[in-house]
Design a protein around this motif. Structure first.
Motif, PDB file in Angstrom:
ATOM      1  N   THR A 292       0.822  -1.209   0.000  1.00  0.00           N
ATOM      2  CA  THR A 292       0.000   0.000   0.000  1.00  0.00           C
ATOM      3  C   THR A 292       0.859   1.264   0.000  1.00  0.00           C
ATOM      4  OG1 THR A 292      -0.109  -0.133   2.415  1.00  0.00           O
ATOM      5  CG2 THR A 292      -1.916  -1.130   1.173  1.00  0.00           C
ATOM      6  N   ASP A 293       2.188   1.100   0.024  1.00  0.00           N
ATOM      7  CA  ASP A 293       3.062   2.272   0.026  1.00  0.00           C
ATOM      8  C   ASP A 293       3.216   2.880  -1.364  1.00  0.00           C
ATOM      9  OD1 ASP A 293       4.613  -0.281  -0.355  1.00  0.00           O
ATOM     10  OD2 ASP A 293       6.133   1.176  -0.970  1.00  0.00           O
ATOM     11  N   GLU A 294       2.913   2.096  -2.415  1.00  0.00           N
ATOM     12  CA  GLU A 294       3.132   2.584  -3.779  1.00  0.00           C
ATOM     13  C   GLU A 294       1.884   2.390  -4.632  1.00  0.00           C
ATOM     14  OE1 GLU A 294       6.241   2.122  -7.541  1.00  0.00           O
ATOM     15  OE2 GLU A 294       6.205   0.568  -5.999  1.00  0.00           O
ATOM     16  N   TYR A 295       1.535   3.405  -5.387  1.00  0.00           N
ATOM     17  CA  TYR A 295       0.456   3.291  -6.364  1.00  0.00           C
ATOM     18  C   TYR A 295       1.069   2.949  -7.716  1.00  0.00           C
ATOM     19  CZ  TYR A 295      -3.051   4.608  -9.781  1.00  0.00           C
ATOM     20  OH  TYR A 295      -3.919   4.605 -10.848  1.00  0.00           O
ATOM     21  N   ILE A 296       0.556   1.893  -8.353  1.00  0.00           N
ATOM     22  CA  ILE A 296       1.064   1.469  -9.653  1.00  0.00           C
ATOM     23  C   ILE A 296       0.048   1.835 -10.729  1.00  0.00           C
ATOM     24  CG2 ILE A 296       1.803  -0.485 -11.063  1.00  0.00           C
ATOM     25  CD1 ILE A 296       2.612  -1.914  -8.502  1.00  0.00           C
ATOM     26  N   ASP A 297       0.497   2.616 -11.676  1.00  0.00           N
ATOM     27  CA  ASP A 297      -0.362   3.024 -12.786  1.00  0.00           C
ATOM     28  C   ASP A 297      -0.132   2.069 -13.954  1.00  0.00           C
ATOM     29  OD1 ASP A 297      -1.902   4.365 -14.669  1.00  0.00           O
ATOM     30  OD2 ASP A 297      -0.286   5.753 -15.191  1.00  0.00           O
ATOM     31  N   PHE A 298      -1.012   1.065 -14.080  1.00  0.00           N
ATOM     32  CA  PHE A 298      -0.906   0.134 -15.209  1.00  0.00           C
ATOM     33  C   PHE A 298      -1.873   0.598 -16.291  1.00  0.00           C
ATOM     34  CE2 PHE A 298      -1.500  -3.512 -17.842  1.00  0.00           C
ATOM     35  CZ  PHE A 298      -0.308  -4.200 -17.793  1.00  0.00           C
ATOM     36  N   ASN A 299      -1.347   1.011 -17.436  1.00  0.00           N
ATOM     37  CA  ASN A 299      -2.134   1.590 -18.512  1.00  0.00           C
ATOM     38  C   ASN A 299      -1.977   0.737 -19.767  1.00  0.00           C
ATOM     39  OD1 ASN A 299      -3.034   3.183 -20.719  1.00  0.00           O
ATOM     40  ND2 ASN A 299      -2.741   5.048 -19.532  1.00  0.00           N
ATOM     41  N   SER A 300      -3.018   0.014 -20.131  1.00  0.00           N
ATOM     42  CA  SER A 300      -2.948  -0.868 -21.300  1.00  0.00           C
ATOM     43  C   SER A 300      -2.735  -0.092 -22.592  1.00  0.00           C
ATOM     44  CB  SER A 300      -4.231  -1.696 -21.407  1.00  0.00           C
ATOM     45  OG  SER A 300      -4.383  -2.531 -20.282  1.00  0.00           O
ATOM     46  N   ASN A 301      -3.294   1.105 -22.666  1.00  0.00           N
ATOM     47  CA  ASN A 301      -3.097   1.929 -23.865  1.00  0.00           C
ATOM     48  C   ASN A 301      -1.627   2.293 -24.037  1.00  0.00           C
ATOM     49  OD1 ASN A 301      -5.875   2.009 -24.497  1.00  0.00           O
ATOM     50  ND2 ASN A 301      -6.202   3.704 -23.081  1.00  0.00           N
ATOM     51  N   ARG A 302      -0.997   2.703 -22.953  1.00  0.00           N
ATOM     52  CA  ARG A 302       0.430   3.034 -23.008  1.00  0.00           C
ATOM     53  C   ARG A 302       1.260   1.815 -23.386  1.00  0.00           C
ATOM     54  NH1 ARG A 302       1.475   5.500 -17.941  1.00  0.00           N
ATOM     55  NH2 ARG A 302       1.499   3.422 -17.059  1.00  0.00           N
ATOM     56  N   SER A 303       0.942   0.674 -22.811  1.00  0.00           N
ATOM     57  CA  SER A 303       1.667  -0.555 -23.118  1.00  0.00           C
ATOM     58  C   SER A 303       1.532  -0.923 -24.593  1.00  0.00           C
ATOM     59  CB  SER A 303       1.134  -1.695 -22.229  1.00  0.00           C
ATOM     60  OG  SER A 303       1.910  -2.854 -22.394  1.00  0.00           O
ATOM     61  N   ASN A 304       0.339  -0.707 -25.163  1.00  0.00           N
ATOM     62  CA  ASN A 304       0.139  -0.954 -26.592  1.00  0.00           C
ATOM     63  C   ASN A 304       1.029  -0.060 -27.438  1.00  0.00           C
ATOM     64  OD1 ASN A 304      -2.333  -2.658 -27.945  1.00  0.00           O
ATOM     65  ND2 ASN A 304      -2.658  -2.329 -25.766  1.00  0.00           N
ATOM     66  N   VAL A 305       1.055   1.237 -27.108  1.00  0.00           N
ATOM     67  CA  VAL A 305       1.845   2.183 -27.901  1.00  0.00           C
ATOM     68  C   VAL A 305       3.328   1.839 -27.836  1.00  0.00           C
ATOM     69  CG1 VAL A 305       2.552   4.593 -28.120  1.00  0.00           C
ATOM     70  CG2 VAL A 305       0.156   4.036 -27.678  1.00  0.00           C
ATOM     71  N   ILE A 306       3.828   1.515 -26.632  1.00  0.00           N
ATOM     72  CA  ILE A 306       5.249   1.159 -26.491  1.00  0.00           C
ATOM     73  C   ILE A 306       5.565  -0.110 -27.279  1.00  0.00           C
ATOM     74  CG2 ILE A 306       7.091   0.553 -24.875  1.00  0.00           C
ATOM     75  CD1 ILE A 306       5.566   2.174 -22.740  1.00  0.00           C
ATOM     76  N   SER A 307       4.675  -1.099 -27.209  1.00  0.00           N
ATOM     77  CA  SER A 307       4.879  -2.336 -27.980  1.00  0.00           C
ATOM     78  C   SER A 307       4.891  -2.040 -29.472  1.00  0.00           C
ATOM     79  CB  SER A 307       3.776  -3.345 -27.652  1.00  0.00           C
ATOM     80  OG  SER A 307       3.812  -3.728 -26.298  1.00  0.00           O
ATOM     81  N   GLY A 308       4.032  -1.115 -29.912  1.00  0.00           N
ATOM     82  CA  GLY A 308       4.011  -0.733 -31.317  1.00  0.00           C
ATOM     83  C   GLY A 308       5.293  -0.053 -31.743  1.00  0.00           C
ATOM     84  N   ILE A 309       5.800   0.845 -30.901  1.00  0.00           N
ATOM     85  CA  ILE A 309       7.069   1.534 -31.196  1.00  0.00           C
ATOM     86  C   ILE A 309       8.194   0.515 -31.319  1.00  0.00           C
ATOM     87  CG2 ILE A 309       8.803   3.110 -30.248  1.00  0.00           C
ATOM     88  CD1 ILE A 309       6.460   4.675 -28.978  1.00  0.00           C
ATOM     89  N   ARG A 310       8.243  -0.443 -30.403  1.00  0.00           N
ATOM     90  CA  ARG A 310       9.291  -1.471 -30.451  1.00  0.00           C
ATOM     91  C   ARG A 310       9.218  -2.285 -31.736  1.00  0.00           C
ATOM     92  NH1 ARG A 310       7.975  -5.125 -26.114  1.00  0.00           N
ATOM     93  NH2 ARG A 310       9.737  -6.379 -26.821  1.00  0.00           N
ATOM     94  N   ASN A 311       8.015  -2.699 -32.130  1.00  0.00           N
ATOM     95  CA  ASN A 311       7.888  -3.513 -33.344  1.00  0.00           C
ATOM     96  C   ASN A 311       8.303  -2.746 -34.592  1.00  0.00           C
ATOM     97  OD1 ASN A 311       6.693  -6.357 -33.064  1.00  0.00           O
ATOM     98  ND2 ASN A 311       5.474  -5.194 -31.599  1.00  0.00           N
ATOM     99  N   ILE A 312       7.891  -1.493 -34.707  1.00  0.00           N
ATOM    100  CA  ILE A 312       8.265  -0.709 -35.883  1.00  0.00           C
ATOM    101  C   ILE A 312       9.767  -0.429 -35.889  1.00  0.00           C
ATOM    102  CG2 ILE A 312       7.991   1.524 -37.020  1.00  0.00           C
ATOM    103  CD1 ILE A 312       5.049   1.476 -36.207  1.00  0.00           C
ATOM    104  N   ALA A 313      10.334  -0.124 -34.712  1.00  0.00           N
ATOM    105  CA  ALA A 313      11.776   0.114 -34.622  1.00  0.00           C
ATOM    106  C   ALA A 313      12.563  -1.136 -35.033  1.00  0.00           C
ATOM    107  CB  ALA A 313      12.155   0.539 -33.203  1.00  0.00           C
ATOM    108  N   MET A 314      12.146  -2.304 -34.532  1.00  0.00           N
ATOM    109  CA  MET A 314      12.807  -3.551 -34.926  1.00  0.00           C
ATOM    110  C   MET A 314      12.665  -3.800 -36.416  1.00  0.00           C
ATOM    111  SD  MET A 314      14.528  -5.220 -32.599  1.00  0.00           S
ATOM    112  CE  MET A 314      14.725  -6.780 -33.448  1.00  0.00           C
ATOM    113  N   ALA A 315      11.483  -3.548 -36.956  1.00  0.00           N
ATOM    114  CA  ALA A 315      11.227  -3.825 -38.374  1.00  0.00           C
ATOM    115  C   ALA A 315      12.135  -3.009 -39.288  1.00  0.00           C
ATOM    116  CB  ALA A 315       9.763  -3.553 -38.708  1.00  0.00           C
ATOM    117  N   VAL A 316      12.400  -1.748 -38.936  1.00  0.00           N
ATOM    118  CA  VAL A 316      13.207  -0.899 -39.810  1.00  0.00           C
ATOM    119  C   VAL A 316      14.707  -1.024 -39.530  1.00  0.00           C
ATOM    120  CG1 VAL A 316      11.344   0.751 -40.147  1.00  0.00           C
ATOM    121  CG2 VAL A 316      12.990   1.131 -38.307  1.00  0.00           C
ATOM    122  N   ILE A 317      15.070  -1.665 -38.418  1.00  0.00           N
ATOM    123  CA  ILE A 317      16.490  -1.910 -38.123  1.00  0.00           C
ATOM    124  C   ILE A 317      16.845  -3.365 -38.419  1.00  0.00           C
ATOM    125  CG2 ILE A 317      18.295  -1.911 -36.358  1.00  0.00           C
ATOM    126  CD1 ILE A 317      16.725   0.266 -34.901  1.00  0.00           C
TER     127      ILE A 317
END
Length: 463
Positions: A292-317
């Motif tokens: 209870t000492d820490e609040y964790i902000d788990f955001n599925s939308n953010r996780s989707n965007v980061i996963s998308g950035i990683r896939n596109i970055a890998m694809a072009v490299i």
């Protein structure tokens, strides 16, 4: 930097992202560093895929694995409290798709188009908010069915006639027994309270099991003794050679036809990966109830965007057969298990996850690690995936309240394992509307987004 009680770990706000820098916003965690070293070995497991399916030299395939590990760090860096990984369940589908194309440039371009398609789907789902709404609105019984399907599929893949268990039965058996005992046993939890050695052993999650399976594998002659050559210590990748060999900037961009051909497969892979968002949320938040000492902000939308950035970055490299998924369930679960012990054990969920991914990205460049990994990779992958199977089935059962829901979860999970994600979702939703009372469905709809709500301070320490 110390956070205020019951608030988020310090960060730099940047739109939907929350930037956290190692040693400034979170501390170094020794147990996760050890796990990161072992994780760097398993990250080399795609080298065989790249050399066999794409026909690439070993050094180029190693460089691709390094780029992938560096991109793992984006999740914690940008505010996603997980250890990311491959979209493991999609590897077979992706391989079958690529074999339709001629080996060489045509096949690499087909993979590039497929991974860019997937990255665009991830980003669109995150930016539009559809991903977050789907995760929050899906009933717990359906979430449980997805988790069960992932768990069953993972176990089947290891014990099937073509699975790794057939080649390493003794090593894998001992390894998974040690992993389950150290990570999940109630008896071990009681023993480690009284014994400092066992307490420290429990901090390292799946690492002791992998090391024990390596030793057993050598003594049972299921694997060879690793050979060492200390002429070189650090592998310095030839970035220009990587670009010239696999990047669209070197071999040319795929045609529009390849992008269109890859769309159906990209949607299938996204459906497979979608379960990881549910798994990640439940792994992290279910273990954080005691913190209870820490609040964790788990955001599925953010996780989707980061996963998308990683896939596109890998694809072009350097396009990657394993794709860039939002979760490595075993490693995330292992960190979350230690996180729940308390702030003295782990300062923040980000200090654990961050230490692991950054250390893994560094040590994957070491020759001795690659030399140890050569015989160890099959055992490490198998033990890791079987622990993932245990975690997913455990979590799926914790999400349901009644026998009817457990039956739905079991049947839906079996269909996912046998027929794939699309069939499993169709069967799951049909069963949900047929079996679950309408009043209960309305309660599920109103409560599904409130499963893990924590009272937090109005003041958050943010830079």
């Amino acid at each position: 930097m110390e956070r205020l009680t019951r608030s988020e770990q310090p960060h730099i706000k940047f739109g939907m992202f929350k930037i956290r820098i190692p040693f400034i916003h979170y501390r170094f965690e020794k147990p996760e560093a050890i796990q990161g070293i072992i994780s760097s070995m398993t990250s080399l497991g795609t080298i065989g895929l790249s050399t066999q399916i794409l026909g690439l030299p070993y050094e180029v395939a190693w460089s691709m694995a390094i780029i992938n590990s560096i991109l793992y760090c984006l999740h914690v860096f940008m505010g996603d409290p997980v250890v990311p990984g491959w979209i493991t369940a999609s590897i077979t589908l992706t391989t079958a798709y690529l074999l339709k194309f001629n080996i060489g440039i045509e096949r690499i371009q087909a993979l590039t188009a497929l991974q860019i398609d997937l990255g665009i789907i991830f980003i669109l789902m995150g930016i539009t908010g559809i991903a977050g709404k789907l995760v929050n609105r899906i009933p717990n019984s359906i979430k449980g069915g997805i988790l069960m399907g992932v768990g069953i599929s993972t176990v089947i893949s290891e014990f099937s006639p073509k699975g790794r268990f057939e080649s390493y039965p003794i090593s894998i058996t001992v390894g998974i027994l040690v992993a389950c005992f150290v990570m999940f046993s109630e008896k071990f939890d009681a023993l480690k309270v009284k014994n400092k050695f066992l307490f420290r052993l429990g901090q390292y999650g799946v690492v002791p099991a992998i090391l024990v399976s390596l030793i057993i594998g050598i003594f049972s002659k299921e694997i060879g003794i690793p050979s060492f050559n200390f002429e070189n210590i650090i592998y310095i990748m030839d970035f220009q050679k990587l670009i010239d060999t696999v990047s669209p900037f070197g071999i040319g961009f795929p045609s529009i036809i390849l992008f269109i051909q890859g769309l159906p497969m990209a949607f299938m892979i996204y459906i497979i990966a979608f379960g990881d968002f549910i798994t990640g949320e439940n792994l992290v938040l279910s273990e954080s109830k005691n913190r209870t000492d820490e609040y964790i902000d788990f955001n599925s939308n953010r996780s989707n965007v980061i996963s998308g950035i990683r896939n596109i970055a890998m694809a072009v490299i350097s396009p990657y057969i394993a794709m860039c998924g939002p979760l490595a369930a075993t490693l995330t679960g292992s960190v979350a298990q230690r996180y729940k012990v308390g702030k003295e054990a782990m300062q923040s969920i980000f200090s654990g996850m961050g230490t692991l991914v950054w250390v893994s990205a560094i040590f994957i460049c070491f020759y001795p690690i690659a030399q140890i990994a050569t015989p160890l990779i099959p055992l490490a992958l198998s033990v890791t995936l079987l622990v993932q199977g245990y975690l997913c089935t455990k979590l799926s059962m914790e999400l349901c309240d009644t026998g009817v829901e457990r039956g739905l979860i079991g049947l839906m999970g079996g269909v996912i394992a046998a027929k794939g994600g699309t069939w499993g979702l169709v069967v799951g939703f049909i069963l949900y509307f047929v079996l679950i009372d309408s009043k209960k469905r309305r309660e599920n709809d109103s409560n599904s987004s409130e499963d893990y709500v924590y009272e937090i301070s109005d003041k958050k320490k943010t830079i």
